[in-house]
Design a protein around this motif. Structure first.
Motif, PDB file in Angstrom:
ATOM      1  N   ALA A  80      42.449   8.192 -30.712  1.00  0.00           N
ATOM      2  CA  ALA A  80      41.026   7.830 -30.677  1.00  0.00           C
ATOM      3  C   ALA A  80      40.383   8.334 -29.391  1.00  0.00           C
ATOM      4  O   ALA A  80      39.255   8.840 -29.419  1.00  0.00           O
ATOM      5  N   LEU A  81      41.084   8.219 -28.259  1.00  0.00           N
ATOM      6  CA  LEU A  81      40.566   8.725 -26.992  1.00  0.00           C
ATOM      7  C   LEU A  81      40.316  10.229 -27.094  1.00  0.00           C
ATOM      8  O   LEU A  81      39.236  10.712 -26.738  1.00  0.00           O
ATOM      9  N   THR A  82      41.272  10.961 -27.613  1.00  0.00           N
ATOM     10  CA  THR A  82      41.129  12.410 -27.763  1.00  0.00           C
ATOM     11  C   THR A  82      39.993  12.756 -28.721  1.00  0.00           C
ATOM     12  O   THR A  82      39.169  13.628 -28.425  1.00  0.00           O
ATOM     13  N   GLU A  87      36.601  12.027 -27.103  1.00  0.00           N
ATOM     14  CA  GLU A  87      36.296  12.994 -26.052  1.00  0.00           C
ATOM     15  C   GLU A  87      35.874  14.329 -26.676  1.00  0.00           C
ATOM     16  O   GLU A  87      34.939  14.976 -26.195  1.00  0.00           O
ATOM     17  N   GLU A  88      36.529  14.729 -27.745  1.00  0.00           N
ATOM     18  CA  GLU A  88      36.124  15.951 -28.445  1.00  0.00           C
ATOM     19  C   GLU A  88      34.718  15.807 -29.038  1.00  0.00           C
ATOM     20  O   GLU A  88      33.930  16.754 -29.016  1.00  0.00           O
ATOM     21  N   TYR A 132      33.780   2.850 -27.893  1.00  0.00           N
ATOM     22  CA  TYR A 132      33.043   4.105 -27.918  1.00  0.00           C
ATOM     23  C   TYR A 132      31.702   3.971 -28.637  1.00  0.00           C
ATOM     24  O   TYR A 132      31.543   3.158 -29.530  1.00  0.00           O
ATOM     25  N   ASP A 133      30.788   4.857 -28.274  1.00  0.00           N
ATOM     26  CA  ASP A 133      29.513   4.999 -28.966  1.00  0.00           C
ATOM     27  C   ASP A 133      29.748   5.801 -30.243  1.00  0.00           C
ATOM     28  O   ASP A 133      30.432   6.825 -30.217  1.00  0.00           O
ATOM     29  N   ASP A 134      29.160   5.350 -31.351  1.00  0.00           N
ATOM     30  CA  ASP A 134      29.360   6.028 -32.626  1.00  0.00           C
ATOM     31  C   ASP A 134      28.674   7.385 -32.690  1.00  0.00           C
ATOM     32  O   ASP A 134      29.213   8.332 -33.257  1.00  0.00           O
ATOM     33  N   GLN A 135      27.489   7.497 -32.106  1.00  0.00           N
ATOM     34  CA  GLN A 135      26.713   8.730 -32.244  1.00  0.00           C
ATOM     35  C   GLN A 135      27.276   9.886 -31.419  1.00  0.00           C
ATOM     36  O   GLN A 135      27.432  10.991 -31.919  1.00  0.00           O
ATOM     37  N   TYR A 136      27.564   9.636 -30.137  1.00  0.00           N
ATOM     38  CA  TYR A 136      27.987  10.721 -29.240  1.00  0.00           C
ATOM     39  C   TYR A 136      29.459  10.647 -28.818  1.00  0.00           C
ATOM     40  O   TYR A 136      29.982  11.595 -28.250  1.00  0.00           O
ATOM     41  N   TYR A 184      30.831   8.781 -26.417  1.00  0.00           N
ATOM     42  CA  TYR A 184      31.125   8.424 -25.024  1.00  0.00           C
ATOM     43  C   TYR A 184      31.675   7.003 -24.947  1.00  0.00           C
ATOM     44  O   TYR A 184      31.419   6.173 -25.814  1.00  0.00           O
ATOM     45  N   PRO A 185      32.457   6.707 -23.914  1.00  0.00           N
ATOM     46  CA  PRO A 185      32.992   5.355 -23.774  1.00  0.00           C
ATOM     47  C   PRO A 185      31.887   4.373 -23.372  1.00  0.00           C
ATOM     48  O   PRO A 185      31.151   4.618 -22.416  1.00  0.00           O
ATOM     49  N   THR A 186      31.758   3.297 -24.118  1.00  0.00           N
ATOM     50  CA  THR A 186      30.825   2.226 -23.760  1.00  0.00           C
ATOM     51  C   THR A 186      31.533   1.152 -22.952  1.00  0.00           C
ATOM     52  O   THR A 186      30.884   0.360 -22.280  1.00  0.00           O
TER      53      THR A 186
END
Length: 145
Positions: free
Chosen positions: A30-32, A35-36, A113-117, A119-121
């Motif tokens: 999920a992190l990878t 980030e992608e 994480y943010d669903d749209q972009y 990024y970590p929330t």
């Protein structure tokens, strides 16, 4: 003899408190993936609200990023630059911190994480080492360029 027994009890209690866990394979995936997703965005200038607490200190700031570099930081309480000099992160910097933390055996890392972009929330890093944990939250991210 008494100090020896007390020492053994302290060591045993510290060993029993080791509740840290490394990220699971699905957490790392999920992190990878997120980030992608972030890397695939079509902007490199943006602003966001950032809160951080660590070592008993808390910060609430608004960060402006231009071309993937922090351009300005304003304390959301005072409207002024923060009184404490720090290196403030970009979203890429938060991913770097997360990646470094997940490679440590004695850390527990929690991410949202943010669903749209992507990024970590939320980035929460805890360990059994003295000094406490680290919690960062990102909100209100707005592309500006």
């Amino acid at each position: 003899m008494r100090s020896y027994i007390v020492g053994l009890l302290v060591v045993a209690s510290l060993a029993a408190c080791d509740t840290t866990r490394s990220l699971s394979t699905s957490d790392r995936a999920a992190l990878t993936a997120h980030e992608e997703q972030w890397d695939a965005r079509d902007f490199h200038s943006y602003s966001f609200d950032y809160s951080q607490s660590s070592l008993g200190r808390a910060y609430n700031v608004h960060i402006e990023v231009q071309d993937d570099t922090v351009a300005s930081v304003v304390d959301t309480d005072t409207g002024e630059p923060p009184a404490t000099p720090m290196t403030w992160p970009t979203i890429d910097g938060l991913y770097n911190e997360a990646e470094a933390a997940v490679q440590q055996d004695n850390y527990t890392v929690t991410l949202a994480y943010d669903d749209q972009y992507g990024y970590p929330t939320l980035l929460s890093i805890t360990s059994n080492n003295p000094g406490g944990g680290f919690v960062a939250r990102v909100s209100n991210l707005q592309p500006t360029g």
